[in-house]
Design an enzyme around this catalytic site. Structure first.
Site, short mmCIF file in Angstrom:
data_model
loop_
_atom_site.label_atom_id
_atom_site.label_comp_id
_atom_site.label_asym_id
_atom_site.label_seq_id
_atom_site.Cartn_x
_atom_site.Cartn_y
_atom_site.Cartn_z
N ALA A 222 1.43 9.13 32.98
CA ALA A 222 1.22 10.59 33.05
C ALA A 222 -0.10 10.92 33.73
O ALA A 222 -0.80 11.85 33.35
CB ALA A 222 1.29 11.19 31.66
N LYS B 291 -2.54 0.08 53.15
CA LYS B 291 -3.17 1.30 53.70
C LYS B 291 -4.37 1.70 52.85
O LYS B 291 -5.32 2.31 53.35
CB LYS B 291 -2.15 2.42 53.88
CG LYS B 291 -1.56 3.00 52.58
CD LYS B 291 -2.37 4.11 51.99
CE LYS B 291 -1.91 4.47 50.59
NZ LYS B 291 -2.74 5.50 49.96
N THR C 69 -4.29 8.57 54.58
CA THR C 69 -5.34 8.09 53.66
C THR C 69 -6.65 7.74 54.38
O THR C 69 -7.71 7.82 53.78
CB THR C 69 -4.79 6.88 52.86
OG1 THR C 69 -3.44 7.13 52.51
CG2 THR C 69 -5.57 6.67 51.60
#
Ligand SMILES: NC(=O)C1=CN([C@@H]2O[C@H](COP(=O)(O)OP(=O)(O)OC[C@H]3O[C@@H](n4cnc5c(N)ncnc54)[C@H](O)[C@@H]3O)[C@@H](O)[C@H]2O)C=CC1
Ligand SMILES: O=C(CO)COP(=O)(O)O
Length: 319
Positions: free
Chosen positions: A7, A184, A241
């Protein structure tokens, strides 16, 4: 029912997007107090300003969440193995979609292999590509790769997990998708460090390009298709990114480049992954210079000036 394990920012964002599109979702987090508070307030500090739709059932009961037919695994990569290990059910035939990006430091494996070892009867898949949690939660347009070796199960998952704003492209190249997503982040640390140290945009473009070559080299070595690295899970996520300050990996790199500290509680997947990649590269004799430098930087073994010197002093070669 779709179960989301984890979560944090990404698990919650996926739960919000799916619930807003009418799916029944159960969101699991390990801390009962935090989950109670989330259930009451329908808010989370990880996604400021986002309201969690009523269609999301919030729970701290892992065994219950794990009964969902489709499970999205959105915990940090280095905890995936232990989270799966704490589910006693073998999850036979259930679809386990890894949403984490990285390689397991202990084994060098990507999430699909971690799943295959922990739950051999389950169906592993990968959801990866350029997407910030905040964008997904706000319903901004996003395109991701859903990779599953079982083409039929991949087709089902593509439809179960696509929404009006979250567009999934299918692939059967799981290794390619997970290597792109893992590496990445390593390249984003390199690019952040480059900009943080003041080396400039031209140097960053060079790092992105040579980093892309490294990603392709490792992926092909591990049996993936080079084309997969040109897709959303590779090039797409690399572009996002390595150029955005919304990326935690990029910001961590910037801090390294400026010789500043960085909050250790922030999830930065590329640091452990760089070390896992460096170990793989040494084991199999694959040249992975940018990853090697990032591993050394994150471990404090070299300064930013030494890292630059290391890359610039490599023998001149053909592109
Ligand atoms: N935030 C983003 O924009 C995106 C994140 N991801 C990936 O999603 C994964 C999770 O990242 P975020 O949700 O952003 O991180 P986060 O830092 O927001 O949340 C991580 C969550 O995992 C929980 N957690 C930590 N250790 C745990 C353990 N041992 N057992 C169970 N839960 C544990 C934390 O309590 C926290 O709720 C990472 O692999 C990341 O690369 C992928 C795409 C986008
Ligand atoms: O994976 C991401 C975007 O696709 C999120 O990047 P960070 O983990 O660097 O924040």
């Amino acid at each position: 029912m779709i179960g989301v394990l984890g979560a944090g920012a990404f698990g919650t964002a996926l739960a919000v997007a799916l619930a807003q599109d009418g799916r029944k979702v159960m969101l699991w987090g390990r801390n009962a107090g935090v989950m109670d508070e989330m259930a009451q307030s329908r808010q989370t500090a990880r996604l400021p300003g986002v309201t969690l739709p009523e269609g999301i059932e919030i729970t701290a009961d892992l065994a219950r969440a794990a009964t969902a037919e489709t499970l999205l695994l959105a915990v940090p990569m280095q905890t995936l193995s232990s989270v799966l290990g704490s589910i006693s059910d073998p999850l036979e035939g259930q679809k386990l979609v890894a949403c984490c990006k990285g390689l397991d430091l202990a084994t060098g494996e990507g999430p699909s292999h971690v799943i295959a070892h922990a739950k051999p009867g389950a169906l592993p898949a990968i959801l990866t590509g350029p997407s910030f949690a905040a964008d997904i939660a706000r319903g901004l347009p996003t395109a991701l790769t859903l990779a599953c070796e079982d083409a039929e199960a991949g087709l089902v998952l593509q439809h179960v997990l696509s929404t009006k704003t979250l567009r999934l492209y299918r692939s059967t190249d799981v290794t390619g998708a997970e290597i792109g997503g893992a590496l990445k982040n390593v390249m984003a640390i390199a690019c952040g460090a480059c900009i943080g140290a003041g080396f400039g945009d031209s140097a960053r473009a060079a790092l992105m390009t040579r980093g892309f070559a490294e990603m392709t080299r490792l992926a092909v070595h591990l049996g993936a298709k080079a084309e997969t690295i040109t897709g959303l899970s590779g090039l797409g996520d690399l572009a996002l990114t390595c150029t955005s300050e919304l990326s935690r990996n990029y910001r961590y790199g910037q801090a390294l480049g400026r010789a500043e500290g960085f909050d250790p509680s922030v999830t930065v997947e590329g640091a452990a992954t760089a070390r896992a990649v460096a170990a793989l590269a040494a084991r199999d004799g694959i040249p992975m210079p940018v990853s090697g430098v990032v591993a050394a930087l994150t471990e404090g073994k070299v300064t930013i000036a030494e890292a630059l010197e290391e890359l610039l002093s490599r023998p001149l070669k053909e592109e």
